[in-house]
Design a protein around this motif. Structure first.
Motif, PDB file in Angstrom:
ATOM      1  N   UNK A   1       0.801  -1.218   0.000  1.00 10.41           N
ATOM      2  CA  UNK A   1       0.000   0.000   0.000  1.00 10.41           C
ATOM      3  C   UNK A   1       0.839   1.276   0.000  1.00 10.41           C
ATOM      4  N   UNK A   2       1.784   1.359   0.898  1.00  9.56           N
ATOM      5  CA  UNK A   2       2.565   2.603   1.027  1.00  9.56           C
ATOM      6  C   UNK A   2       3.297   2.932  -0.263  1.00  9.56           C
ATOM      7  N   UNK A   3       3.984   1.956  -0.833  1.00 11.25           N
ATOM      8  CA  UNK A   3       4.769   2.186  -2.046  1.00 11.25           C
ATOM      9  C   UNK A   3       3.878   2.544  -3.227  1.00 11.25           C
ATOM     10  N   UNK A   4       2.729   1.903  -3.336  1.00 13.67           N
ATOM     11  CA  UNK A   4       1.829   2.166  -4.462  1.00 13.67           C
ATOM     12  C   UNK A   4       1.226   3.563  -4.357  1.00 13.67           C
TER      13      UNK A   4
ATOM     14  N   UNK B   1       2.431   6.107  -2.833  1.00 18.06           N
ATOM     15  CA  UNK B   1       3.476   7.128  -3.019  1.00 18.06           C
ATOM     16  C   UNK B   1       3.829   7.314  -4.496  1.00 18.06           C
ATOM     17  N   UNK B   2       3.386   6.371  -5.340  1.00 18.57           N
ATOM     18  CA  UNK B   2       3.642   6.481  -6.770  1.00 18.57           C
ATOM     19  C   UNK B   2       4.973   5.924  -7.211  1.00 18.57           C
ATOM     20  N   UNK B   3       5.660   5.169  -6.355  1.00 18.71           N
ATOM     21  CA  UNK B   3       6.976   4.626  -6.714  1.00 18.71           C
ATOM     22  C   UNK B   3       6.905   3.201  -7.263  1.00 18.71           C
ATOM     23  N   UNK B   4       5.754   2.550  -7.151  1.00 15.53           N
ATOM     24  CA  UNK B   4       5.643   1.162  -7.605  1.00 15.53           C
ATOM     25  C   UNK B   4       5.231   1.070  -9.067  1.00 15.53           C
ATOM     26  N   UNK B   5       4.348   1.977  -9.509  1.00 17.41           N
ATOM     27  CA  UNK B   5       3.850   1.959 -10.888  1.00 17.41           C
ATOM     28  C   UNK B   5       3.999   3.347 -11.500  1.00 17.41           C
ATOM     29  N   UNK B   6       3.734   3.417 -12.802  1.00 19.06           N
ATOM     30  CA  UNK B   6       3.869   4.691 -13.516  1.00 19.06           C
ATOM     31  C   UNK B   6       2.579   5.507 -13.497  1.00 19.06           C
TER      32      UNK B   6
END
Length: 533
Positions: free
Chosen positions: A100-103, A105-110
């Motif tokens: 959840x946190x990474x997604x 924050x916008x760092x997991x996908x474009x």
């Protein structure tokens, strides 16, 4: 051997050679013992049909007959292999927490994912699981339990691939929905397979493997999520279904299914794989054949089968257990676990607190597998329900006082932490594994696939509704009131279990059906060891 028995037998059949009575009585005792072991109605008929002389002869020979022993290790292997699908489903359930946190924050996908959009990412899998449960019931009976689970490897693999390389939000929704289809199908198929391959004295333990492996899968993804980014965490999760497929390929098909398809030779091989080659399978095979004959002689369509009183009773019990499992507050407790640990100022990071919760679930579920065939299903449900209600009441008190005056609970941080830990432990011992276990025990063979699918569908629909309405409940009732509502529902669940749920420990599937139909005496006679006087 008694003189009276020998004399009577000799007078009736003078042409028999010496030792013939001994040999035939040995076969009779062996068949009776096997029938008792599996709750065979054939065994009951043997007792009723034979004369007092034959019963006396059995009494004299009981100490000289060798027991027909069955190996249990292969059954454990097959059950664990089937539960490998539950492990994969567990990673699916647990993935949203570390991701959840990474997604967001916008760092997991474009692409960006808002909090509301992510709630749909989380719940899309429950919708997929709800949609597949009824169709999978027909597929189970068409191609078998084994090949259904092997076929599910395909949507599992495709779903993870779509999630790993998702290029937009719609693709992420679709991948989670597809993964939910695979996971939900396993929740119906694996318990049924395990219930049909296991001897009744270990069926509860093997049936509990399903929930145990789900909790291990959740803990696994929590653990790897602490050290891997979303991409590699998803890659690891995507490999697991492939490993399951390779292992489960070598497991046998359910003997019950093979008999229903008139594949007697295959059923014999399956029984011998599960029980050992030295095991005398005659009584068990005859029990399966007799049940199958009765089903085919009284064959009815699905709706007629569902309208049978015994099926309606079993369905009501199963749906009730699924209802109280989801509305006891488990999702709310897990949802608030991080906040509870933070408010208590334990110093434990949110990631580690999630792992701690996962460890408690695994340990408690493992304990359940050890005691479910010793203590029984009812006692685990009753004990867990009472303690869970007390725990959610205590958490509700904490949040109510916090909403009134935050400073008033500054010294009560231990209360919600202790309540949370106790709640999760008791849920994992009772309400977590037992409803799924009993779903594979309560229904007759001819309706098990469809009725079990209805129960599974209700579980996932309830999970979706609780997840999506939890925020609204908090706004309406407040945090404290929401937990008190869950406590009240759990108390009702305890009353439901006490009055409506039968004990299935140590009973064959046929004995359970007899008890549900009100033939309690038949079930007791069928389960009684015939050699004991």
């Amino acid at each position: 051997m008694s003189t009276t028995s020998s004399a009577n037998s000799s007078a009736d059949e003078p042409n028999k050679k010496p030792g013939t009575q001994t040999e035939e009585s040995s076969h009779l005792l062996e068949a009776a013992e096997n029938g008792a072991k599996y709750g065979s109605r054939q065994a009951v008929k043997i007792v009723k049909a034979n004369s007092q002389d034959q019963e006396n002869l059995l009494d004299d020979m009981v100490h000289t007959t060798t027991e027909n022993k069955a190996r249990t290790l292969p059954q454990y292997v097959a059950a664990l292999a089937a539960a490998g699908g539950a492990f994969a489903a567990g990673t699916l359930l647990g993935w949203t927490s570390p991701a959840q946190t990474e997604i967001q924050k916008g760092t997991a996908y474009d692409f960006d994912v808002s909090e509301d959009q992510y709630s749909w990412v989380s719940s899309a899998m429950t919708l997929g699981a709800a949609c597949v449960c009824i169709p999978i019931g027909f597929l189970i009976n068409f191609i078998g339990r084994k090949w259904t689970m092997l076929l599910l490897v395909l949507p599992f693999t495709i779903g993870w691939a779509m999630l790993i390389w998702a290029s937009n939000l719609g693709m992420m929704y679709a991948s989670r929905f597809l993964l939910g289809i695979a996971g939900g199908a396993f929740c119906v198929t694996a318990p049924m397979y395990t219930g049909e391959i296991a001897q009744k004295n270990i069926r509860g333990t093997l049936g509990s493997f399903f929930q145990l492996m789900i909790t291990i899968g959740i803990l696994f993804v929590y653990a790897i999520g602490a050290g891997l980014n979303v991409f590699w965490m998803s890659v690891v999760c995507g490999i697991l279904p492939l490993i399951f497929g390779v292992i489960f390929f070598f497991m046998p098909e359910s003997p019950t299914y093979l008999v229903s398809k008139n594949r007697t030779e295959g059923a014999i091989k399956s029984i011998q794989w599960l029980r050992g080659t030295e095991y005398n399978y005659d009584a068990e095979l005859e029990e399966l054949n007799q049940t199958d004959r009765e089903i085919k002689e009284n064959k009815v369509n699905v709706f007629s089968a569902l309208s049978r009183p015994v099926t309606l009773k079993a369905l009501g019990i199963s749906l009730g257990l699924m209802f109280f499992q989801q509305l006891c507050g488990i999702n709310a407790v897990i949802f608030y676990s991080n906040q509870i640990f933070e408010d208590a100022q334990t110093g434990i990071e949110p990631t580690l607190s999630a792992i701690l919760v996962g460890v408690m679930q695994v340990v408690a579920t493992f304990v359940s597998t050890l005691v479910v065939d010793k203590l029984g299903r009812r006692i685990l449900l009753l004990a867990s329900g009472v303690v869970m209600a007390l725990s959610t009441t205590a958490i509700g008190v904490y949040f109510y006082l916090q909403d009134q005056d935050a400073s008033s609970v500054s010294d009560l941080g231990w209360l919600p932490v202790a309540s949370l830990c106790i709640f999760i432990i008791m849920f994992s011992i009772g309400y977590g594994p037992v409803p799924w276990l009993m779903m594979g025990e309560l229904f007759a063979t001819d309706i098990k696939g469809f009725a079990g699918s209805i129960a599974g569908t209700s579980n996932w629909v309830l999970a979706f509704l609780v997840t999506k309405t939890f925020t609204n409940l908090n706004a309406w009732l407040g945090n404290g009131g929401t937990f008190w509502l869950f406590a009240a529902i759990t108390v009702i669940g305890v009353v439901f279990v006490f009055f409506a749920v039968p004990e299935t420990k140590g009973k064959s599937l046929n004995e359970i059906q007899a008890e549900l139909a009100g033939n309690r005496h038949t079930a007791i006679v069928a389960s009684a060891p015939l050699a004991e006087k």
